[in-house]
Design an enzyme around this catalytic site. Structure first.
Site, mmCIF file in Angstrom:
data_model
loop_
_atom_site.group_PDB
_atom_site.id
_atom_site.type_symbol
_atom_site.label_atom_id
_atom_site.label_comp_id
_atom_site.label_asym_id
_atom_site.label_seq_id
_atom_site.Cartn_x
_atom_site.Cartn_y
_atom_site.Cartn_z
ATOM 1 N N HIS A 126 -3.824 -3.242 -8.123
ATOM 2 C CA HIS A 126 -5.096 -3.741 -7.596
ATOM 3 C C HIS A 126 -6.201 -3.631 -8.656
ATOM 4 O O HIS A 126 -7.029 -4.528 -8.812
ATOM 5 C CB HIS A 126 -5.477 -2.943 -6.342
ATOM 6 C CG HIS A 126 -6.490 -3.626 -5.488
ATOM 7 N ND1 HIS A 126 -7.078 -3.024 -4.405
ATOM 8 C CD2 HIS A 126 -7.040 -4.872 -5.561
ATOM 9 C CE1 HIS A 126 -7.927 -3.868 -3.846
ATOM 10 N NE2 HIS A 126 -7.920 -4.989 -4.524
ATOM 11 N N GLU A 185 0.845 -1.189 0.000
ATOM 12 C CA GLU A 185 0.000 0.000 0.000
ATOM 13 C C GLU A 185 0.887 1.248 0.000
ATOM 14 O O GLU A 185 1.773 1.397 0.847
ATOM 15 C CB GLU A 185 -0.891 0.029 1.254
ATOM 16 C CG GLU A 185 -2.027 -0.986 1.245
ATOM 17 C CD GLU A 185 -3.262 -0.506 0.476
ATOM 18 O OE1 GLU A 185 -3.226 0.597 -0.105
ATOM 19 O OE2 GLU A 185 -4.249 -1.261 0.476
ATOM 20 N N ASP A 215 -7.077 1.583 -8.046
ATOM 21 C CA ASP A 215 -5.730 1.877 -7.562
ATOM 22 C C ASP A 215 -4.710 0.891 -8.114
ATOM 23 O O ASP A 215 -5.042 -0.273 -8.352
ATOM 24 C CB ASP A 215 -5.699 1.889 -6.026
ATOM 25 C CG ASP A 215 -6.054 0.542 -5.393
ATOM 26 O OD1 ASP A 215 -7.076 -0.051 -5.789
ATOM 27 O OD2 ASP A 215 -5.307 0.100 -4.501
HETATM 28 ZN ZN LIG Z 1 -6.185 -1.505 -3.329
#
Ligand SMILES: [Zn+2]
Length: 290
Positions: A197, A159, A207
């Site tokens: 993703h 992330e 994203d």
């Molecule tokens: Zn994501």
């Protein structure tokens, strides 16, 4: 959420399972469950795990549960002696859509959210590891890539602290490269298996955003990019939907797959139609998968 010590416990248990098979004793017709004698190494001290006590952490209970449910005692058990733990084979890149690393860490530590990632990378380049590479993080959700429908089981989730509407600072991308380098060399992850993703969940996710520098990553061997000076018009029988599917996209929602493809490779235009130029880019990439 596993705290670092818990990760250590899980691995210690897993490794104890591995080590108890590495002594050359080919047990035949002995239930695997019975042969599991989990020992937990805590600060150099070996302690017995007592499965029926209430002293176990949820993580320890989970490991014991997995040990039991991964074995089918109704069938003859003859243990092989050669194995290790499974390795990740994909890296999935995300942006957090949040405002700070602190907020994301908190999100991943609240029980009700049921989401996590292995790594969080801050705008300033700080790298935070939140899960051991060998455990299954909950970052992909409902997703599909090629024929794989359980992406969490085969991937590392990263992330990037980013609200989705802003560029990714150089410090953050440089740190990402460091993490990717480490993961790629340690687990021998193929170039094409560094994806986003949105690639694996095009109907649900966007994203990382159009600001993400996929070209820069591909130049370092993380992901794929097209040959900008060598684009040609595809032949008349070129089927764009099939090409997307061959690359890996789930084309059940073709428009969503096209948007995901264009967000990554076309960037300036993310409408759900493929122009002549878009098709030439898709054709170029598709050829790399043949
Ligand atoms: Zn994501």
């Amino acid at each position: 959420m596993f705290r670092p010590v818990s990760i250590g416990i899980i691995l210690a248990v897993l490794m104890s399972l591995a080590s108890c098979k590495s002594k050359g004793q080919a047990a035949v017709s002995k239930p695997l469950v019975a042969s599991f004698a989990p020992a937990v190494v805590l600060e150099e001290k070996v302690v017995e795990v007592k499965p029926d006590t209430n002293q176990l952490t949820p993580q320890e209970r989970k490991v014991i549960f997995l040990q039991k449910t991964g074995v089918h005692p109704e069938w003859r058990q003859a243990e092989a002696i050669h194995y290790d733990v499974r390795k990740p084979n994909f890296v999935i890149i995300h942006h957090t859509a949040q405002d700070s690393v602190a907020q994301t860490i908190k999100t991943f530590q609240i029980p009700r959210t049921k989401v996590s990632s292995h790594y969080v990378i801050g705008r300033n380049g700080e790298i935070i590891q939140m899960l051991n590479d060998y455990v299954r993080s909950w970052h992909a959700g409902v997703a599909k890539w090629g024929s794989i429908v359980d992406m969490n089981s085969c991937s590392i989730g990263i992330e990037l602290d980013n609200n989705g509407r802003e560029p990714f600072p150089d410090a953050q991308i440089n740190s990402l490269m460091t993490v990717l380098d480490t993961l790629k060399s340690r687990y021998l992850i193929p170039d094409n298996n560094f994806i986003g993703h949105a690639d694996i969940a095009p109907s649900r996710k966007n994203d990382p955003s159009v600001f993400f520098p996929w070209k820069k990553l591909a130049e370092r061997g993380f992901g794929i990019w097209y040959d900008e000076g060598q684009l040609i018009t595809p032949p008349d029988n070129f089927n764009a939907s099939d090409a997307l599917k061959i690359i890996g996209y789930d084309t059940a929602n073709l428009k969503a797959a096209i948007v995901a493809f264009k967000r990554k490779f076309i960037v300036r235009d993310t409408t759900p139609e493929l122009t002549v130029y878009d098709k030439s880019v898709l054709y170029n990439i598709y050829k790399k998968y043949q």
